[in-house]
Design a protein around this motif. Structure first.
Motif, PDB file in Angstrom:
ATOM      1  N   LYS A 169       0.884  -0.963  -0.200  1.00 33.72           N
ATOM      2  CA  LYS A 169       0.058   0.131   0.146  1.00 33.72           C
ATOM      3  C   LYS A 169       0.867   1.192   0.006  1.00 33.72           C
ATOM      4  O   LYS A 169       0.382   2.425   0.413  1.00 33.72           O
ATOM      5  CB  LYS A 169      -0.982   0.061   1.283  1.00 33.72           C
ATOM      6  N   ILE A 170       2.083   1.307  -0.277  1.00 33.10           N
ATOM      7  CA  ILE A 170       3.178   2.439  -0.227  1.00 33.10           C
ATOM      8  C   ILE A 170       3.914   2.221  -1.684  1.00 33.10           C
ATOM      9  O   ILE A 170       4.539   1.262  -1.889  1.00 33.10           O
ATOM     10  CB  ILE A 170       3.847   2.325   0.920  1.00 33.10           C
ATOM     11  N   ASP A 171       3.733   3.587  -2.313  1.00 37.07           N
ATOM     12  CA  ASP A 171       4.471   3.514  -3.646  1.00 37.07           C
ATOM     13  C   ASP A 171       5.560   4.657  -3.474  1.00 37.07           C
ATOM     14  O   ASP A 171       5.181   5.638  -2.936  1.00 37.07           O
ATOM     15  CB  ASP A 171       3.726   3.839  -4.924  1.00 37.07           C
ATOM     16  N   ALA A 219       8.423  11.426  -3.597  1.00 35.00           N
ATOM     17  CA  ALA A 219       7.386  11.456  -2.651  1.00 35.00           C
ATOM     18  C   ALA A 219       6.989   9.963  -2.227  1.00 35.00           C
ATOM     19  O   ALA A 219       7.328   9.148  -3.241  1.00 35.00           O
ATOM     20  CB  ALA A 219       6.200  11.976  -3.143  1.00 35.00           C
ATOM     21  N   LEU A 220       6.042   9.612  -1.491  1.00 34.34           N
ATOM     22  CA  LEU A 220       5.544   8.483  -1.209  1.00 34.34           C
ATOM     23  C   LEU A 220       3.987   8.389  -1.331  1.00 34.34           C
ATOM     24  O   LEU A 220       3.340   9.543  -0.645  1.00 34.34           O
ATOM     25  CB  LEU A 220       5.981   7.896   0.515  1.00 34.34           C
ATOM     26  N   ASN A 221       3.505   7.780  -1.856  1.00 35.45           N
ATOM     27  CA  ASN A 221       2.190   7.624  -1.974  1.00 35.45           C
ATOM     28  C   ASN A 221       1.421   6.455  -0.934  1.00 35.45           C
ATOM     29  O   ASN A 221       1.922   5.387  -0.966  1.00 35.45           O
ATOM     30  CB  ASN A 221       1.541   7.092  -3.279  1.00 35.45           C
ATOM     31  N   PHE A 222       0.644   6.965   0.057  1.00 41.54           N
ATOM     32  CA  PHE A 222       0.077   6.010   1.014  1.00 41.54           C
ATOM     33  C   PHE A 222      -1.249   5.683   0.667  1.00 41.54           C
ATOM     34  O   PHE A 222      -2.254   6.654   0.534  1.00 41.54           O
ATOM     35  CB  PHE A 222       0.309   6.718   2.293  1.00 41.54           C
ATOM     36  N   ILE A 230      -2.952   9.386  -0.266  1.00 42.25           N
ATOM     37  CA  ILE A 230      -2.417  10.776   0.133  1.00 42.25           C
ATOM     38  C   ILE A 230      -0.797  10.356  -0.216  1.00 42.25           C
ATOM     39  O   ILE A 230      -0.438   9.425  -0.127  1.00 42.25           O
ATOM     40  CB  ILE A 230      -2.784  11.029   1.454  1.00 42.25           C
ATOM     41  N   SER A 231      -0.320  11.724  -0.200  1.00 35.10           N
ATOM     42  CA  SER A 231       1.307  11.676  -0.636  1.00 35.10           C
ATOM     43  C   SER A 231       1.951  13.027  -0.019  1.00 35.10           C
ATOM     44  O   SER A 231       1.354  13.835   0.414  1.00 35.10           O
ATOM     45  CB  SER A 231       1.340  11.949  -2.125  1.00 35.10           C
ATOM     46  N   SER A 232       3.253  12.760   0.256  1.00 33.28           N
ATOM     47  CA  SER A 232       4.014  13.625   0.688  1.00 33.28           C
ATOM     48  C   SER A 232       5.320  13.500   0.333  1.00 33.28           C
ATOM     49  O   SER A 232       5.596  12.321   0.163  1.00 33.28           O
ATOM     50  CB  SER A 232       4.055  13.868   2.325  1.00 33.28           C
ATOM     51  N   GLY A 233       6.273  14.530   0.361  1.00 29.15           N
ATOM     52  CA  GLY A 233       7.521  14.233  -0.050  1.00 29.15           C
ATOM     53  C   GLY A 233       8.384  15.332   0.293  1.00 29.15           C
ATOM     54  O   GLY A 233       8.147  16.151   0.968  1.00 29.15           O
ATOM     55  N   VAL A 234       9.523  15.519  -0.732  1.00 30.34           N
ATOM     56  CA  VAL A 234      10.304  16.872  -0.870  1.00 30.34           C
ATOM     57  C   VAL A 234      10.605  17.096  -2.041  1.00 30.34           C
ATOM     58  O   VAL A 234      10.931  16.031  -3.067  1.00 30.34           O
ATOM     59  CB  VAL A 234      11.726  16.350   0.058  1.00 30.34           C
ATOM     60  N   GLY A 235      10.733  18.282  -2.681  1.00 36.23           N
ATOM     61  CA  GLY A 235      11.053  18.789  -3.836  1.00 36.23           C
ATOM     62  C   GLY A 235      11.917  19.834  -4.139  1.00 36.23           C
ATOM     63  O   GLY A 235      12.323  20.628  -3.039  1.00 36.23           O
TER      64      GLY A 235
END
Length: 506
Positions: free
Chosen positions: A80-82, A114-117, A130-135
Motif C-alpha cells: 500500500k506504499i509506492d 514522494a511516497l503515496n500512501f 495521500i502523498s508527501s515528499g520533498v522537492g
C-alpha cells in the motif's frame, strides 16, 4: 508554522513503512502527465483566507494557470506504499511571495520524490491515496526547496496501465520558492513485473507413529465404579484379537500395540459393555499410552464375598460356594480364588439368597443375603464374609446356634441355623461320620441333666435323619454336666456349658 507541520506530516507518513507487511507490490511503472501550477489561488488564500476565496469565487481558472508536462517513475515498496519520483518542466511567469513576477515566461524545472500512501491495494479498481515528499526547483538559475503534500486517485482500468490524478499544495521551504497548488492528470504503464514475496515454505511436521500401550478402563454405568474381571477384547483391522481382564481398578492394559485401526469391547456376566474405536491417527501423539473408557450396564447387583478359615482366621482358598435364590428357587455356584479366598457373582434384584461353602473336611457357615429394597442406581456391590471351619477326624466343633425349649429336648428349628450347615456338611462329605454330644450346666440334678443331654443329642440325630442322612453315620451321646468348659457359678459360664458338640469320627 505550515512548513514545520508539513515536515512533521511527512515524517509520520514515512514511519508507517515499518508497519506494512510485504505482499504484492507495484512493479516499476513509467507515467506521463500534464500538470497545472496555480500560484494566484495560493496567494489569494495567504493574503485573505480560504473562506474568502471560496465565497467570492476567486479560485483560478485553468486558463489562468501555468501548464507543463512531466514524467513519473513509480515503484511499490509495500503493498500500500509506492515510491514516486517526478520530473516536471514548464514555461512559467513565476509569481513570487511578494506578489511580483518577471513579466515573461521562463523555464521552470521541478523534481521531487514522494511516497503515496494508498487506502487500498492495487487489486481494486479505484484506489485513493495521500502523498508527501520533498522537492527542488530551478528557475532563472535559482534553486529552491519545497514540500509537496496532497491526495489523489488511481484508476486501474487496464491490465498493465492505470490513469491517475493528483492535487498538491506545495509548501515553500526557501524564499526562492513560493507556495502554490499543483494539479496533474496522467497515465502510467508497467515496465516491470509484479514482485510478490514468495510464500514461506513451512516444512510439514514429521508425524511420529510408534507402538503404544492401550489402557482400557471399564466402569459400571449406574454408579461409575470400576469393574473387576471384565473380559476386554482389542480387535484389529486384520481381524486379529487380543484379550485381557480388568484389575481391581477396572483397568486392562495391552502393551506395545502396533499402529492401526482397532475396536474395543468388553464382556462381563454375559453382558456386553459399550464399544469404542481407536483410529490409527491416535498413535501419532507424543504420549506413550492411549486411554479408552467403556461403560457396562448390568441391572443385577454384584456380590463380593470372602471365605474365612474360622480356625486360623485367614482366607481359605478353593472353596465352592453354592448360592441359592430362595425367591426364585434357582441355584448357582462360584469358587473362591486360590490367592485371597475372594469370590464374586451376580445377584438378581428383589430376591433373598442363601450361601454355603463346600470343601472336603470343612464345615461351612450358612449365610443369608437379600437385595430387596436396594437401589441399583446407588448400589453395585453387596459384601459378605463366609466362615468355614476345619473338621478333621477326632476334632470337636461346638455348634452355638442350636436352640431347645427350656427343660426339653424339642428343637426350635426356626432359630437353629447350625443344624442346616451340619446337614450340608454330611451331604458334602459322604465318608465322614459324626458323634453328636449333648452338654448341660449344673442347674438341676445330675440324673436329670444326663437324661436331658442324651435326649437333646438324640433329637439332633433324628433331625439329621429326616434330612436324608443315613442313621448309621451319626450317633448320640449325652454327657450331662460332667464336662464343663466354663464356670457354672456365673450366668455367662452356664450359657457356655449348655452346648452341642460334634465330633468327627472315622
Amino acid at each position: 508554522m505550515k512548513k514545520i507541520i508539513s515536515i512533521i506530516v511527512f515524517g509520520i507518513l514515512t514511519l508507517q513503512l515499518a508497519a506494512q507487511v510485504p505482499q504484492e507490490r507495484k512493479p516499476s511503472t513509467l507515467a506521463f502527465h500534464v500538470f497545472y501550477n496555480d500560484f494566484n489561488t495560493a496567494q489569494q488564500i495567504k493574503t485573505s483566507s480560504l473562506n474568502n476565496v471560496l465565497k467570492n469565487h476567486l479560485w483560478s481558472k485553468i486558463g489562468e494557470m501555468q501548464t507543463g508536462f512531466g514524467i513519473n517513475y513509480l515503484k511499490g515498496i509495500r503493498n500500500k506504499i509506492d515510491f514516486v519520483a517526478t520530473l516536471d518542466g514548464s514555461w512559467t511567469d513565476y509569481l513570487y511571495e511578494d506578489g511580483t513576477s518577471n513579466g515573461s515566461n521562463q523555464f521552470l524545472l521541478d523534481a521531487n520524490a514522494a511516497l503515496n500512501f494508498k487506502m487500498l491495494t492495487d487489486k481494486h479498481t479505484l484506489v485513493p491515496y495521500i502523498s508527501s515528499g520533498v522537492g527542488v526547483s530551478l528557475y532563472q538559475g535559482k534553486t529552491g526547496f519545497y514540500v509537496p503534500v496532497g491526495a489523489g486517485l488511481q484508476f486501474n482500468v487496464f491490465n498493465e496501465a492505470f490513469i491517475f490524478t493528483n492535487i498538491q499544495y506545495r509548501y515553500a521551504l526557501t524564499s526562492t520558492v513560493n507556495d502554490h497548488f499543483y494539479y496533474t492528470i496522467g497515465i502510467a504503464v508497467n515496465i516491470g513485473k509484479n514482485k510478490i514475496k514468495p510464500a514461506e515454505i513451512v516444512e510439514p511436521a514429521i508425524k511420529v507413529i510408534s507402538n503404544k500401550n492401550i489402557a482400557i478402563s471399564v466402569y459400571d454405568e449406574a454408579t461409575g465404579l470400576p469393574l473387576l474381571n471384565v473380559e476386554v477384547t482389542l480387535s484389529g483391522s486384520d481381524n486379529q484379537q487380543q484379550k485381557a481382564f480388568t484389575d481391581a481398578g477396572g483397568k486392562a492394559i495391552f502393551s506395545s500395540i502396533t499402529p492401526s485401526d482397532y475396536g474395543v469391547s468388553g464382556l462381563l456376566n454375559r453382558i456386553n459393555s459399550s464399544t469404542q474405536n481407536i483410529e490409527k491417527s491416535a498413535f501419532e501423539t507424543e504420549e506413550n499410552q492411549i486411554n479408552i473408557s467403556l461403560t457396562h450396564n448390568d441391572p443385577q447387583f454384584t456380590l463380593k464375598g470372602v471365605v474365612i478359615n474360622k480356625t486360623q482366621n485367614i482366607p481359605e482358598e478353593n472353596v465352592v460356594i453354592t448360592i441359592t435364590n430362595d425367591t426364585k428357587q434357582t441355584m448357582i455356584s462360584e469358587q473362591s480364588h486360590s490367592e485371597n479366598g475372594n469370590f464374586q457373582t451376580q445377584l438378581e434384584a428383589e430376591s433373598d439368597f442363601t450361601l454355603v461353602g463346600k470343601k472336603a473336611s470343612y464345615i461351612s457357615n450358612i449365610v443369608k443375603v437379600s437385595t430387596k429394597g436396594l437401589n441399583r442406581s446407588a448400589t453395585l456391590f453387596v459384601n459378605l464374609e463366609l466362615d468355614i471351619e476345619e473338621a478333621k477326624v477326632g476334632q470337636s466343633i461346638v455348634l452355638n446356634n442350636i436352640y431347645f425349649e427350656v427343660g426339653k429336648a424339642t428343637i426350635n428349628t426356626a432359630f437353629s441355623t447350625d443344624l442346616n450347615k451340619l446337614v450340608q456338611f454330611l451331604k458334602d462329605n459322604n465318608e465322614t461320620n459324626l458323634e453328636i454330644q449333648g452338654h448341660t450346666d449344673n442347674t438341676g440334678s445330675l440324673k436329670l441333666n444326663n437324661k436331658l443331654s442324651q435326649s437333646r443329642a438324640n433329637s439332633i440325630v433324628d433331625y439329621l435323619v429326616k434330612q436324608g442322612i443315613d442313621r448309621h453315620r451319626i450317633s448320640a451321646k449325652g454327657f450331662g454336666q460332667s464336662l464343663p468348659i466354663a464356670d457354672n457359678s456365673t450366668v455367662e459360664g452356664r450359657a457356655k456349658n449348655r452346648r452341642v458338640v460334634i465330633k468327627v469320627m472315622q
